[in-house]
Design a protein around this motif. Structure first.
Motif, mmCIF file in Angstrom:
data_model
loop_
_atom_site.group_PDB
_atom_site.id
_atom_site.type_symbol
_atom_site.label_atom_id
_atom_site.label_comp_id
_atom_site.label_asym_id
_atom_site.label_seq_id
_atom_site.Cartn_x
_atom_site.Cartn_y
_atom_site.Cartn_z
ATOM 1 N N SER A 113 0.855 -1.436 0.230
ATOM 2 C CA SER A 113 0.042 0.198 -0.017
ATOM 3 C C SER A 113 1.105 1.380 -0.011
ATOM 4 O O SER A 113 0.277 2.368 -0.498
ATOM 5 N N VAL A 114 2.065 1.111 0.529
ATOM 6 C CA VAL A 114 2.938 2.300 0.229
ATOM 7 C C VAL A 114 3.905 2.234 -0.836
ATOM 8 O O VAL A 114 5.014 3.238 -0.836
ATOM 9 N N GLN A 115 3.839 1.372 -1.636
ATOM 10 C CA GLN A 115 4.968 1.311 -2.651
ATOM 11 C C GLN A 115 4.400 2.189 -3.905
ATOM 12 O O GLN A 115 3.188 2.503 -4.072
ATOM 13 N N ASP A 116 5.228 2.348 -5.077
ATOM 14 C CA ASP A 116 4.990 2.937 -6.330
ATOM 15 C C ASP A 116 4.307 1.900 -6.944
ATOM 16 O O ASP A 116 4.832 0.926 -7.530
ATOM 17 N N MET A 117 2.929 2.092 -6.971
ATOM 18 C CA MET A 117 2.019 1.001 -7.868
ATOM 19 C C MET A 117 2.316 1.003 -9.346
ATOM 20 O O MET A 117 2.280 -0.042 -9.762
ATOM 21 N N SER A 118 2.931 1.911 -9.887
ATOM 22 C CA SER A 118 3.188 1.984 -11.253
ATOM 23 C C SER A 118 4.189 1.042 -11.567
ATOM 24 O O SER A 118 4.289 0.515 -12.870
ATOM 25 N N VAL A 119 5.067 0.475 -10.925
ATOM 26 C CA VAL A 119 5.841 -0.691 -11.161
ATOM 27 C C VAL A 119 5.208 -1.900 -11.392
ATOM 28 O O VAL A 119 5.927 -2.842 -12.244
ATOM 29 N N TYR A 120 4.103 -2.018 -11.027
ATOM 30 C CA TYR A 120 3.331 -3.387 -11.440
ATOM 31 C C TYR A 120 2.408 -3.165 -12.773
ATOM 32 O O TYR A 120 1.787 -4.091 -13.049
ATOM 33 N N LEU A 121 2.301 -2.007 -13.270
ATOM 34 C CA LEU A 121 1.762 -1.846 -14.789
ATOM 35 C C LEU A 121 1.787 -2.983 -15.632
ATOM 36 O O LEU A 121 1.124 -3.242 -16.579
ATOM 37 N N GLY A 122 2.979 -3.528 -15.642
ATOM 38 C CA GLY A 122 3.430 -4.631 -16.763
ATOM 39 C C GLY A 122 2.462 -5.879 -16.332
ATOM 40 O O GLY A 122 2.291 -6.613 -17.267
ATOM 41 N N GLU A 123 1.889 -5.921 -15.166
ATOM 42 C CA GLU A 123 1.330 -7.053 -15.097
ATOM 43 C C GLU A 123 -0.232 -6.808 -15.189
ATOM 44 O O GLU A 123 -1.096 -7.701 -15.023
ATOM 45 N N MET A 124 -0.699 -5.685 -15.562
ATOM 46 C CA MET A 124 -1.993 -5.422 -15.855
ATOM 47 C C MET A 124 -2.464 -6.078 -17.001
ATOM 48 O O MET A 124 -2.016 -5.987 -17.913
ATOM 49 N N LEU A 148 -7.015 -3.380 -7.378
ATOM 50 C CA LEU A 148 -7.524 -2.006 -6.985
ATOM 51 C C LEU A 148 -6.806 -0.825 -8.107
ATOM 52 O O LEU A 148 -7.482 -0.014 -8.545
ATOM 53 N N TYR A 149 -5.602 -0.979 -7.963
ATOM 54 C CA TYR A 149 -4.822 -0.021 -8.661
ATOM 55 C C TYR A 149 -5.011 0.091 -9.875
ATOM 56 O O TYR A 149 -5.379 1.061 -10.744
ATOM 57 N N PHE A 150 -5.278 -1.246 -10.599
ATOM 58 C CA PHE A 150 -5.481 -1.577 -12.236
ATOM 59 C C PHE A 150 -6.716 -0.700 -12.477
ATOM 60 O O PHE A 150 -6.974 -0.040 -13.467
#
Length: 450
Positions: A113-124, A148-150
């Motif tokens: 919840s405190v991470q930069d979630m954009s690093v996971y965009l490759g998994e979207m 939720l971020y996606f």
């Protein structure tokens, strides 16, 4: 012959004196060590002296040992010589106070919840495909956070996500906001308060995605635009109201980050076993766990008959332990926070199982009772679930969430029990659960936003 005997006697006497001297010296040194008097060459061994501080009986041994070492027991000094006073050793330096261990936080634990979630965009998942998968009910906390971020990336004007609290194990309790926050008509829905009922987290996430997909695509419900339905209503969803408990039920003790909490949950199993409340092995017990990471049954932790509730378990357990105080648990507080910070018209708690809607709670306020009847009837209409009157709290059953909102807060509330079977329910139950509940958000918007 007499001279030889006399010489032998003298030699034996000398030998006896020497032996006694050695024995006396050993006793004195042993006594000295008992009281922390360091022998030569023992510099730096301060811990022994610290361990013996304040133990007065050892001071007496120090006197005895020193006198023995210095006295005529050794045979090397005259008995008439005065016994020297024992040497005084300097007091060891006080042990410095340990630096307090800082309390863990989501930041120190690098919670997702405190991470930069954009690093996971490759998994979207790519456009045109669903974000929320329905191939398994084992929907972890990290997977929920990513999805939720996606959803906010794909539907930025329709889905808002915030953190309304944090769990015992420092996980975020996510709040999803749909509709018009400026509206005077707010609804709270929370899911999976009981750990093993985590199939309802999957239900929540599917409801959120389907709402956003249909609203973005110009979808309608009963002839009305979904966007229009949500123009005068705001729905707050807590998809994972008990994230620690859900993770324990899905993955066992190792899913808890804090060792102290692993110890508590393990102790729950040991205690419930001793109390005869379970005969299951640890793995089976954890799969059917209901409480949070403190061993508190969250549906016994609300301020509705909490003080009077006496038939539960007096210690942490998988269920029926009410906690150390009403609303003592952070997960309970998060649910209350969302409801009380907004003009909330109703509260819905999703549980499993039974395909049933509980309402009424034997409240005496006729206006509140009528409002609750309308809520239960509307949900029954859209889900096909039967309704049942829930009894008022008592010493046997109390501290419930819906009981609190009805009796203490005066807000209409119902409990929806989804699915059939023993929890945790399998993925094979989900299609029927989804079919019954896929239009619940639209129905609520129609009822309260019109």
């Amino acid at each position: 012959m007499k001279k030889r005997k006399k010489r032998n006697k003298i030699l034996l006497t000398i030998l006896l004196v020497l032996v006694l001297g050695v024995i006396g010296l050993g006793i004195g040194r042993m006594a000295g060590r008992l009281v922390g008097v360091r022998p030569a060459g023992s510099e730096g061994q301060g811990s022994q002296g610290q361990e013996n501080q304040g133990q007065g009986n050892l001071g007496q041994e120090d006197d005895i040992g020193s006198a023995a070492e210095m006295s005529g027991i050794s045979g090397l000094s005259s008995a008439s010589e005065p016994t020297p006073s024992p040497k005084t050793t300097s007091s060891p330096s006080p042990t410095p106070s340990p630096t307090p261990t800082p309390m863990p936080t989501r930041e120190s634990l690098n919670d997702i919840s405190v991470q930069d979630m954009s690093v996971y965009l490759g998994e979207m998942p790519p456009d045109g495909t669903d974000i929320v998968g329905t191939d398994t009910v084992d929907y972890t906390y990290e997977e929920v956070a990513k999805d939720l971020y996606f959803l906010t990336v794909r539907y930025p004007d329709l889905v808002k996500v915030r953190v309304c609290g944090e769990s015992v194990d420092k996980r975020a309790i996510y709040e999803v906001v749909l509709g018009n926050e400026a509206s005077e008509n707010h609804i709270e829905i929370h899911y999976a308060m009981h750990s093993r009922e985590y199939i309802n987290t999957l239900l929540a996430m599917r409801q959120i995605e389907e709402y956003a997909k249909n609203a973005a695509g110009g979808g309608t419900y009963n002839g009305a635009s979904i966007r229009e339905l949500f123009a005068n209503v705001c729905i707050h969803l807590l998809p994972m109201a008990n994230p620690d408990g859900e993770m324990v039920s899905m993955g066992g003790l190792e899913t808890l980050r804090l060792q102290s909490l692993r110890d508590i949950v393990h102790w729950c199993w040991e205690s419930d076993t001793l109390l005869g409340r379970t005969a299951a092995d640890l793995d089976t017990y954890l799969r059917t766990f209901k409480a949070n990471a403190h061993g508190c049954d969250l549906n016994k932790n609300f301020d509705a008959g909490w003080a009077e509730y006496s038939d539960g378990v007096p210690v942490p357990s998988t269920d029926c332990y009410k906690g150390t105080g009403a609303a003592s648990e952070p997960e309970t507080q998060a649910i209350l926070k969302v409801a009380h910070e907004n003009p909330t018209r109703c509260v819905i708690a999703y549980h499993s199982a039974g395909n049933m809607i509980y309402w009424n709670y034997e409240v005496e306020d006729e206006l509140l009772l009528n409002a609750d009847r309308d809520l239960a009837a509307g949900l029954s209409e859209v889900t096909g679930y039967a309704t049942a009157v829930a009894a008022k709290y008592n010493t046997h059953l109390a501290g419930g969430c819906s009981d609190y909102f009805m009796w203490t807060a005066g807000i209409p509330a119902v409990t929806v029990e989804t699915g059939q079977g023993t929890c945790p329910l399998t993925i094979y139950e989900f299609p029927a659960i989804w079919e019954s509940n896929k239009n619940v958000l639209y129905k609520l918007a129609e009822m309260y936003g019109g």
